[in-house]
Design an enzyme around this catalytic site. Sequence first.
Site, PDB file in Angstrom:
ATOM      1  N   CYS A 162      -3.080   4.490   8.399  1.00 29.58           N
ATOM      2  CA  CYS A 162      -3.084   4.512   9.845  1.00 29.58           C
ATOM      3  C   CYS A 162      -1.885   4.923  10.586  1.00 29.58           C
ATOM      4  CB  CYS A 162      -3.281   3.041  10.236  1.00 29.58           C
ATOM      5  SG  CYS A 162      -3.822   1.841   8.779  1.00 29.58           S
TER       6      CYS A 162
ATOM      7  N   ASN B 208       0.946  -1.135   0.115  1.00 32.04           N
ATOM      8  CA  ASN B 208       0.139  -0.075   0.118  1.00 32.04           C
ATOM      9  C   ASN B 208       0.666   1.236  -0.086  1.00 32.04           C
ATOM     10  OD1 ASN B 208       0.122  -1.666   2.611  1.00 32.04           O
ATOM     11  ND2 ASN B 208      -0.329   0.300   3.473  1.00 32.04           N
TER      12      ASN B 208
ATOM     13  N   SER C   6     -11.220  -5.365  -0.905  1.00 26.48           N
ATOM     14  CA  SER C   6     -11.726  -4.132  -0.092  1.00 26.48           C
ATOM     15  C   SER C   6     -12.405  -3.294  -1.098  1.00 26.48           C
ATOM     16  CB  SER C   6     -10.761  -3.593   0.994  1.00 26.48           C
ATOM     17  OG  SER C   6     -11.438  -2.405   1.559  1.00 26.48           O
ATOM     18  N   GLY C   7     -13.820  -2.918  -0.898  1.00 28.38           N
ATOM     19  CA  GLY C   7     -14.303  -2.310  -2.017  1.00 28.38           C
ATOM     20  C   GLY C   7     -13.773  -0.731  -2.060  1.00 28.38           C
ATOM     21  N   HIS C   8     -13.645  -0.370  -0.919  1.00 23.91           N
ATOM     22  CA  HIS C   8     -13.365   1.284  -0.816  1.00 23.91           C
ATOM     23  C   HIS C   8     -12.255   1.514  -1.596  1.00 23.91           C
ATOM     24  CE1 HIS C   8     -10.491   1.882   2.296  1.00 23.91           C
ATOM     25  NE2 HIS C   8     -10.865   0.746   2.979  1.00 23.91           N
TER      26      HIS C   8
ATOM     27  N   THR D   6     -26.808 -10.498   8.466  1.00 30.40           N
ATOM     28  CA  THR D   6     -27.379 -10.310   7.266  1.00 30.40           C
ATOM     29  C   THR D   6     -26.733  -9.275   6.257  1.00 30.40           C
ATOM     30  OG1 THR D   6     -29.436 -10.033   8.649  1.00 30.40           O
ATOM     31  CG2 THR D   6     -29.636  -8.998   6.600  1.00 30.40           C
TER      32      THR D   6
ATOM     33  N   GLN E 299      -4.706  -3.899  -2.467  1.00 35.73           N
ATOM     34  CA  GLN E 299      -4.059  -2.724  -3.263  1.00 35.73           C
ATOM     35  C   GLN E 299      -3.745  -3.074  -4.708  1.00 35.73           C
ATOM     36  OE1 GLN E 299      -3.645   0.177  -2.562  1.00 35.73           O
ATOM     37  NE2 GLN E 299      -3.921   0.382  -0.270  1.00 35.73           N
TER      38      GLN E 299
HETATM   39  N1  PLP Z   1      -4.442  -4.475   3.058  1.00 36.16           N
HETATM   40  C1  PLP Z   1      -3.984  -3.403   2.504  1.00 36.16           C
HETATM   41  C2  PLP Z   1      -2.713  -3.833   1.454  1.00 36.16           C
HETATM   42  C3  PLP Z   1      -4.423  -2.102   2.688  1.00 36.16           C
HETATM   43  O1  PLP Z   1      -3.725  -1.141   1.961  1.00 36.16           O
HETATM   44  C4  PLP Z   1      -5.737  -2.002   3.216  1.00 36.16           C
HETATM   45  C5  PLP Z   1      -6.025  -0.692   3.763  1.00 36.16           C
HETATM   46  O2  PLP Z   1      -5.595   0.353   3.621  1.00 36.16           O
HETATM   47  C6  PLP Z   1      -6.286  -3.018   3.990  1.00 36.16           C
HETATM   48  C7  PLP Z   1      -5.727  -4.341   3.676  1.00 36.16           C
HETATM   49  C8  PLP Z   1      -7.600  -2.962   4.778  1.00 36.16           C
HETATM   50  O3  PLP Z   1      -8.419  -2.676   4.150  1.00 36.16           O
HETATM   51  P1  PLP Z   1      -9.960  -2.092   4.911  1.00 36.16           P
HETATM   52  O4  PLP Z   1      -9.455  -0.612   5.222  1.00 36.16           O
HETATM   53  O5  PLP Z   1     -10.866  -2.272   4.134  1.00 36.16           O
HETATM   54  O6  PLP Z   1      -9.998  -2.775   6.110  1.00 36.16           O
END
Ligand code: PLP
Length: 399
Positions: free
Chosen positions: A329, A153, A203-205, A241, A183
């Site tokens: 984070c 990431n 991950s959708g977002h 659900t 990523q």
């Molecule tokens: N794995 C990687 C490589 C990520 O970059 C991220 C989020 O930045 C995640 C996992 C975690 O995803 P989520 O925010 O949907 O929990």
Amino acid sequence: MEKKLIYLDNNATTKVDDKVLEAMLPYFSSEYANPSSIYSFAKNSNHAVKEARGKIKDFLNAANEKEIIFTSCGSESANTAIRGVLNMNKNKRHIITTKVEHPCVLNLYQTLEKEGYSVDYIGVNANGELDLAQLEEAINYDTALVSVMYANNETGVIFPIEKISEIVKSKNKETKLFVDAVQVTGKIPIDVQAANIDLLGISGHKFHAPKGVGALYVNSKTMITPLIIGGHQERGKRAGTENVPYIVGMGKAAEIATDFLKYEATEVKRLRDKLEASILKNVFNARLNTGIANRVPNTTNIGFEYIEGELILLHLSDLGICASSGSACTSGSLEPSHVLRAMNVPFTAIHGSIRLSLSKYTTEDEVDYVASVFPGIIEKLCNISPYQDELDALRKLRA
Ligand code: PLP
């Protein structure tokens, strides 16, 4: 005049695509039925979840829709995969991951270590590439699981998943491979069958669906226990659900992402390369932290020697430009990122490293503008740096 927003933090999260939002809306209002209900009113929401599952299956090239489990995020997908595999193989006590994983894997591995697992953390070289020889050496008869990210990431560096899978399976065919593909989703094609992957999380977002939805691929030969225990949803692999609108949104996002893969590989990459080349050319103390490593098309991680990355971000923010240092984070703390530390980025550049991540919405004008403001911002920060002698020497060296 209103400041225009230039969003170059797409590895943190992405804008929801208008078509995704449009696809989701009916499931908040008229189509609110619980997809597990048997009356005919529930048919549409039931069908919508099924259709979305088919789209995710196609997106990952899974063999069967039953191999897709919907989750709430990438972190849940990783936790479900890792805990789920280990619970099914309680006699095996050795697990492997890398030093540069996202905290959702790394912190879980540290917890597992405290619970008695023996753990190997595989290192990377100065460009952020995985040490495959170290991985091969680490796998033994007792290895239950290898968890490896597809791309990092912070740096965008892609790990050679097919090769990794070959190594894992040739050393111990019972060892399971979990791939955190969060990523790479929407940036490069994913093919779980070609790469012989046991479990893979998305991950959708991160690909223009909303926050709060993810998926886990578990191939039909891999058994896991659920992380969330309760009802029979998701074939007993994930109770709760189904979040119908978000699942529909992620299905639509996957469909759109497939059509955009070529655009990512050509146009997004061209804009990233243009921005990167301009900064490296015009800013004397800039270094590309990933060297010649193979990367996803949208990401660049650049170190600016002898200045503070957080200050760069604040100056960019004053101009409406969103970027980040380290993962979302860890930014906000002045600790250098564990990823750049694992790469041994020199201490002169590690505090001044920032990540710029583009998307299909990034325009040429935005890239040109950002490239044009960098030299001025960095010059200002060099002027207030306590390392004047070192900066003078570097200036001469690179002149
Ligand atoms: N794995 C990687 C490589 C990520 O970059 C991220 C989020 O930045 C995640 C996992 C975690 O995803 P989520 O925010 O949907 O929990």
